[in-house]
Scaffold this active site. Structure first.
Site, mmCIF file in Angstrom:
data_model
loop_
_atom_site.group_PDB
_atom_site.id
_atom_site.type_symbol
_atom_site.label_atom_id
_atom_site.label_comp_id
_atom_site.label_asym_id
_atom_site.label_seq_id
_atom_site.Cartn_x
_atom_site.Cartn_y
_atom_site.Cartn_z
ATOM 1 N N GLY B 299 0.815 -1.213 0.000
ATOM 2 C CA GLY B 299 0.000 0.000 0.000
ATOM 3 C C GLY B 299 0.846 1.259 0.000
ATOM 4 O O GLY B 299 1.966 1.284 -0.526
ATOM 5 N N SER B 300 0.324 2.284 0.669
ATOM 6 C CA SER B 300 0.939 3.617 0.575
ATOM 7 C C SER B 300 2.369 3.690 1.086
ATOM 8 O O SER B 300 3.058 4.663 0.809
ATOM 9 C CB SER B 300 0.104 4.617 1.365
ATOM 10 O OG SER B 300 -1.207 4.603 0.900
#
Lengths: 99, 577
Positions: B299-300
């Site tokens: 993810g981020s």
């Protein structure tokens, strides 16, 4: 000639008895040494065991629990910590001083 | 009546004895001597070896000299695993003296129901039965004092793990035969194991050793293994992780702390865990060293890497304007969205607000080949060089097969997978002036040198962005901690379920470093499926990061680089009165 033979006979018998005695003594001492070595190893192991036990009594989880519950301590944060620099030209009152 | 004859006048004397008779006797006696001589020669010359051996079998014995298994120590020399004598009790059921009082006492000592003990001793046909393996030494001594006939002890060793469940996944455990099964116990089984020696002795009638014969082979004790783990940091990280996992009703979690100067792993903890010396009813869930063996889409937390590579290639500067309106972007039919419309952002703002659209637009300035090169250089898609069983490589597909949408999603951490450990290690590139350094689980005090991926300027720029992301207006504000500047990136990844993504299952990440100007540690936290309402990495994982950073730096003796608000002290002092 006969006398010499007799003397030699006595000498050899004595020597043989001495040899037997020595062999016996050496085995006895060896046994004692062996026993002492076994004892040493046992004590060493016991030491290891006690070390682990000591360590088990001083694990962070136990220390933390005791510190919190019995001694009412709490975590130190930088806001309640005073940082001291050492080395360089730190001036310490009284104690130490210049050589 | 009697007719006695004087010997001297015996008529037999007068008879002439044939000469052959005396010669015969001489010959027989000579033959006898010859036989003896031949036998002596046979025993002492011809078949000497055989008789020597036969003699030895009757009094010489070979004793095994056991080697003790090495200990596992933490970086300060504290014991994480050590062998202690733990005799095993066995019996010959037929011979056992069935004194009910003594048997009850035995059952009590070994903490076994009397019925079970009786059942073990029931089968009289068996000539050998284990009563209990590896009991504690003091217990064994008391059992010996009971002196029950037919019950014997066998010398064995067992591993003790004073640190318990907090270090379980790192240290691992051994089986009953003292062979490593997991973790360091398995990885360094050979070094820890040692080699048993032997000696040949002569025993007397009573079984006492009276003499050494021949050569002695001394036992080679196993080597002690000194890990880079700090047991205090390890315990604290585990404890905070456990609290977070329980509070967020999550399935599991992991935390990794790496020293960013030496590459040493200071802590590596997973929850759920287990007690290494009580391993009944163990499940795979507890046993898994998730930080190393489970890979996820990060993810981020990937975004700083995307920005780092674009900065390094000179495609952007920290102040380059990226327009993320209207908060959505469609690439070949798939739409990438942000949680809000952030409008026009700088590159720094993209990281701070964690904009997917922004990250995609930055990635579009790079070629797949360039991105793949950086990912590989940072260790993604490769097995970490760490002496640990079960470490996995994660997955980055070859750049030639990337479609544009995949290149876009990779920029914000979907479409590739990595373990938490890989993720944390890749951040050493930002913390160590652009070099990615090898991580080690063994103690190593020297500054590590690694492979240059970014320039020091790029690393500094990304660190500044990480600080903003963990600062006011960023997604990871809860990562802040008293006294130390921190920087880090939160991540909230949808979990992949089957072919698609589950809308209500998340994985919360936070990866960051502190103090931000001269990082000393990198900390990564991952919480799997938090389901108590909160699921953002910034709210679930960041608080764990904050506390771990605080305690770790304090234990390392790092001086705070932020001035501490005095009112905190005043308040706390008042509270305690």
């Amino acid at each position: 000639m006969t006398r010499l033979n007799l003397v030699l006979l006595v000498a050899i018998v004595l020597s043989a008895l001495y040899l037997v005695h020595n062999q016996y003594e050496s085995r006895r001492l060896f046994m004692a040494l062996d026993k002492a070595q076994a004892e040493a190893r046992k004590i060493e192991l016991e030491n290891d065991r006690l070390q682990v036990e000591k360590r088990a009594q001083a694990t962070p989880s136990r220390i933390e629990r005791l510190a919190r519950t019995q001694l009412q301590m709490r975590n130190a944060t930088p806001s309640i910590t005073q940082y001291v620099q050492y080395g360089g030209n730190a001036q310490v009152d009284g104690a130490g001083g210049k050589p | 009546m009697s007719r006695s004859v004087l010997y001297t006048s015996s008529p037999l004397l007068a008879s002439k004895t044939p000469v052959w008779r005396s010669k015969f006797i001489v010959a027989v006696v000579a033959l006898g001597f010859l036989g003896l001589a031949a036998r002596a020669a046979y025993i002492q010359v011809v078949a000497n070896a055989f008789f020597q051996r036969q003699g030895e079998v009757r009094f010489a014995r070979t004793l095994e000299l056991p080697a003790s298994r090495g200990r596992i120590l933490d970086r300060n020399g504290l014991i994480l695993a050590s062998s202690v004598p733990a005799p095993s009790l066995w019996a010959i059921p037929e011979d056992v003296d069935r004194d009910p009082v003594k048997l009850r006492e035995l059952a009590r000592l070994i903490e076994m129901p009397l019925a079970e003990l009786n059942k073990k001793l029931e089968d009289e046909d068996k000539s050998f039965v284990w009563i209990k393996r590896q009991v504690d030494e003091p217990v064994a001594r008391k059992v010996a004092e009971l002196g029950i006939k037919g019950i014997y002890q066998r010398k064995e060793y067992k591993r003790q793990y004073p640190e318990g469940e907090s270090a379980a996944h790192v240290v691992g455990f051994t089986n009953v035969e003292d062979q490593g099964q997991e973790g360091i116990e398995l990885a360094f089984n050979k070094d820890l194991g040692g080699k048993p020696g032997s000696r040949r002795v002569i025993k007397d009638r009573l079984g006492r050793v009276v003499e050494d014969v021949g050569e002695q082979i001394p036992p080679m004790d196993g080597r002690d293994i000194e890990l880079s783990i700090d047991s205090k940091v390890q315990f604290f990280a585990y404890q905070r992780l456990r609290e977070a996992v329980i509070a967020n009703k999550a399935k599991a979690g992991s935390v990794v702390v790496i020293d960013s100067s030496t590459g040493e792993v200071l802590a590596l903890a997973n929850y759920p865990s287990y007690q290494p010396d009580k391993r009944q009813n163990l499940s795979g869930e507890q046993l898994r060293n998730r930080a190393l063996t489970d890979t996820f889409e990060p993810g981020s937390t990937m975004k700083p890497i995307t920005v780092g590579m674009a900065l390094e290639a000179g495609r952007i500067t920290p102040q380059t304007i990226i327009d993320t309106t209207p908060g959505r972007l469609t690439i070949t039919g798939s739409t990438i969205t942000d949680t809000h419309n952030y409008g026009v952002l700088t590159v720094e703002g993209v990281i701070q607000k964690s904009s997917n659209v922004g990250a995609t637009k930055i990635a579009q300035r790079m070629s797949p080949h360039e991105m793949w090169d950086t990912y590989s250089a940072l260790g993604f898609g490769q097995k970490p060089q760490i002496s640990f069983p079960g470490a996995v490589s994660g997955r980055v597909r070859p750049y030639k097969s990337w479609r544009p949408i995949e290149q876009a999603t990779m920029s914000y951490g979907y479409g590739l997978s990595a373990s938490l450990f890989q993720m944390v290690r890749s951040y050493t590139a930002f913390a160590h002036d652009g070099e990615i350094i090898p991580a080690t689980i063994l103690k190593n005090d020297t500054r590590a040198s690694g492979v240059k991926v970014f320039s020091p300027q790029t690393a500094t720029a990304v660190r500044k962005m990480l600080q903003m992301a963990a600062g006011p207006g960023g997604t990871g504000m809860k990562a802040q901690t008293v006294g130390y500047s921190v920087g880090g990136k939160s991540g909230t990844a949808h979990k992949q379920v089957g072919k698609g993504y589950a809308s209500n299952k998340y994985r919360s990440w936070f990866t960051g470093m502190a103090p931000i100007d001269k990082p000393r540690i990198i900390v990564g936290v991952m919480v799997d499926e938090p389901s108590a309402g909160q699921y953002y990495g910034g709210t679930v994982a960041a608080p764990v990061f904050s506390e771990v950073v605080q305690q770790t730096l304090r234990m390392m003796g790092v001086q705070p680089d932020l001035s501490v608000k005095p009112q905190v002290m005043a308040q706390e002092v008042e509270e305690s009165f």
